[in-house]
Design a protein around this motif. Structure first.
Motif, PDB file in Angstrom:
ATOM      1  N   ILE A  89      -8.670  -3.154  -7.819  1.00  0.00           N
ATOM      2  CA  ILE A  89      -8.398  -4.558  -8.135  1.00  0.00           C
ATOM      3  C   ILE A  89      -7.006  -4.660  -8.748  1.00  0.00           C
ATOM      4  CG2 ILE A  89      -9.047  -6.456  -9.639  1.00  0.00           C
ATOM      5  CD1 ILE A  89     -11.633  -6.313  -8.578  1.00  0.00           C
ATOM      6  N   GLY A  90      -6.231  -5.579  -8.238  1.00  0.00           N
ATOM      7  CA  GLY A  90      -4.899  -5.836  -8.748  1.00  0.00           C
ATOM      8  C   GLY A  90      -3.794  -5.501  -7.780  1.00  0.00           C
ATOM      9  N   LEU A  91      -4.066  -4.634  -6.814  1.00  0.00           N
ATOM     10  CA  LEU A  91      -3.024  -4.218  -5.871  1.00  0.00           C
ATOM     11  C   LEU A  91      -2.543  -5.408  -5.035  1.00  0.00           C
ATOM     12  CD1 LEU A  91      -1.902  -1.389  -5.648  1.00  0.00           C
ATOM     13  CD2 LEU A  91      -3.301  -1.039  -3.651  1.00  0.00           C
ATOM     14  N   TYR A  92      -3.457  -6.057  -4.338  1.00  0.00           N
ATOM     15  CA  TYR A  92      -3.086  -7.240  -3.568  1.00  0.00           C
ATOM     16  C   TYR A  92      -2.777  -8.418  -4.480  1.00  0.00           C
ATOM     17  CZ  TYR A  92      -4.145  -5.269   0.997  1.00  0.00           C
ATOM     18  OH  TYR A  92      -4.133  -4.507   2.136  1.00  0.00           O
ATOM     19  N   GLY A  93      -3.388  -8.458  -5.646  1.00  0.00           N
ATOM     20  CA  GLY A  93      -3.106  -9.533  -6.593  1.00  0.00           C
ATOM     21  C   GLY A  93      -1.641  -9.568  -6.988  1.00  0.00           C
ATOM     22  N   ILE A  94      -1.085  -8.414  -7.316  1.00  0.00           N
ATOM     23  CA  ILE A  94       0.327  -8.338  -7.691  1.00  0.00           C
ATOM     24  C   ILE A  94       1.222  -8.647  -6.488  1.00  0.00           C
ATOM     25  CG2 ILE A  94       2.153  -6.771  -8.470  1.00  0.00           C
ATOM     26  CD1 ILE A  94      -0.053  -5.320 -10.115  1.00  0.00           C
ATOM     27  N   ALA A  95       0.904  -8.060  -5.349  1.00  0.00           N
ATOM     28  CA  ALA A  95       1.738  -8.245  -4.160  1.00  0.00           C
ATOM     29  C   ALA A  95       1.751  -9.706  -3.705  1.00  0.00           C
ATOM     30  CB  ALA A  95       1.249  -7.338  -3.037  1.00  0.00           C
ATOM     31  N   LYS A  96       0.580 -10.317  -3.646  1.00  0.00           N
ATOM     32  CA  LYS A  96       0.528 -11.707  -3.182  1.00  0.00           C
ATOM     33  C   LYS A  96       1.083 -12.682  -4.219  1.00  0.00           C
ATOM     34  CE  LYS A  96      -2.669 -11.500   0.603  1.00  0.00           C
ATOM     35  NZ  LYS A  96      -2.365 -10.147   0.895  1.00  0.00           N
ATOM     36  N   THR A  97       1.036 -12.318  -5.494  1.00  0.00           N
ATOM     37  CA  THR A  97       1.681 -13.139  -6.524  1.00  0.00           C
ATOM     38  C   THR A  97       3.175 -13.205  -6.265  1.00  0.00           C
ATOM     39  OG1 THR A  97       0.014 -12.576  -8.167  1.00  0.00           O
ATOM     40  CG2 THR A  97       2.121 -13.360  -8.999  1.00  0.00           C
ATOM     41  N   GLN A 129       5.712  -7.640   1.245  1.00  0.00           N
ATOM     42  CA  GLN A 129       4.420  -7.284   0.654  1.00  0.00           C
ATOM     43  C   GLN A 129       4.123  -5.802   0.848  1.00  0.00           C
ATOM     44  OE1 GLN A 129       0.477  -9.495   1.025  1.00  0.00           O
ATOM     45  NE2 GLN A 129       0.174  -7.801   2.457  1.00  0.00           N
ATOM     46  N   GLN A 130       4.430  -5.256   2.028  1.00  0.00           N
ATOM     47  CA  GLN A 130       4.147  -3.843   2.288  1.00  0.00           C
ATOM     48  C   GLN A 130       4.988  -2.924   1.394  1.00  0.00           C
ATOM     49  OE1 GLN A 130       1.590  -2.767   3.967  1.00  0.00           O
ATOM     50  NE2 GLN A 130       1.127  -4.904   4.379  1.00  0.00           N
ATOM     51  N   VAL A 131       6.225  -3.298   1.139  1.00  0.00           N
ATOM     52  CA  VAL A 131       7.070  -2.500   0.242  1.00  0.00           C
ATOM     53  C   VAL A 131       6.497  -2.534  -1.174  1.00  0.00           C
ATOM     54  CG1 VAL A 131       9.350  -2.417  -0.847  1.00  0.00           C
ATOM     55  CG2 VAL A 131       9.161  -2.676   1.625  1.00  0.00           C
ATOM     56  N   ILE A 132       6.062  -3.705  -1.621  1.00  0.00           N
ATOM     57  CA  ILE A 132       5.464  -3.813  -2.962  1.00  0.00           C
ATOM     58  C   ILE A 132       4.198  -2.965  -3.045  1.00  0.00           C
ATOM     59  CG2 ILE A 132       4.317  -5.394  -4.572  1.00  0.00           C
ATOM     60  CD1 ILE A 132       6.248  -7.569  -3.475  1.00  0.00           C
ATOM     61  N   LEU A 133       3.339  -3.058  -2.021  1.00  0.00           N
ATOM     62  CA  LEU A 133       2.108  -2.263  -2.023  1.00  0.00           C
ATOM     63  C   LEU A 133       2.413  -0.758  -2.025  1.00  0.00           C
ATOM     64  CD1 LEU A 133      -0.044  -4.302   0.525  1.00  0.00           C
ATOM     65  CD2 LEU A 133      -0.444  -4.076  -1.934  1.00  0.00           C
TER      66      LEU A 133
END
Length: 177
Positions: A89-97, A129-133
């Motif tokens: 939890i939080g991985l996509y949350g940070i990226a999509k934010t 988004q992929q770079v952030i992830l």
């Protein structure tokens, strides 16, 4: 007089902020999350397109308010994390934010109504988004995550292509001023 005191007043007046029917954003976000979560049971083809990302980008660009784009991206990302069993939890949350914030900021400055500009914007934000992830997985989870592969390129092209058609459909949810 207002343009003399505030030189950005003229440029801000040319930016149209779109309004939607009540509940449209919530329903569209819910449908995107539900489809993304449950379609993977029917094959890997559903992983080609990131529907929650498209909803985040569309409403971020349309609303043209970085705070609302940031909050929408956070809510959609955390919900996607909660529905996913593969990621913490939080991985996509940070990226999509971050994607929601950038999409809203770009939407306030560029014309994003043309299909070609929508395609390019989604393509770039997909890779953003992929770079952030990948950075978060490398730094926080100590996993080797690729920043760019041919598979990600194909996914980004498929996502951007679907985005052009989906954004045209979502444009119908706008309320006339």
């Amino acid at each position: 007089m207002a343009s003399v005191l505030n030189p950005t007043a003229q440029s801000e007046s040319n930016v149209e902020v779109h309004r939607y029917y009540s509940g449209a954003v919530v329903v569209v976000a819910f449908l995107a999350l539900a489809l993304q979560a449950f379609l993977h049971k029917y094959g890997n083809w559903s992983e080609l397109v990131d529907l929650p990302l498209l909803v985040t980008i569309y409403f971020g660009v349309s609303r043209r308010n970085p705070v609302s784009g940031l909050l929408l991206g956070a809510l959609i990302g955390i919900a996607q994390d909660a529905l996913s069993h593969d990621n913490p939890i939080g991985l996509y949350g940070i990226a999509k934010t971050l994607v929601g914030y950038v999409a809203s900021s770009v939407g306030a400055r560029l014309d994003t109504e043309h299909p070609l500009s929508r395609f390019a914007l989604v393509f770039v934000l997909f890779h953003f988004q992929q770079v952030i992830l990948a950075i978060m997985e490398r730094v926080l989870l100590n996993h080797a995550a690729p920043m760019f592969t041919i598979h990600l390129l194909l996914d980004s092209l498929a996502t951007a292509t679907v985005a052009v058609a989906l954004f045209a459909l979502l444009d119908r949810l706008r309320r006339s001023s």
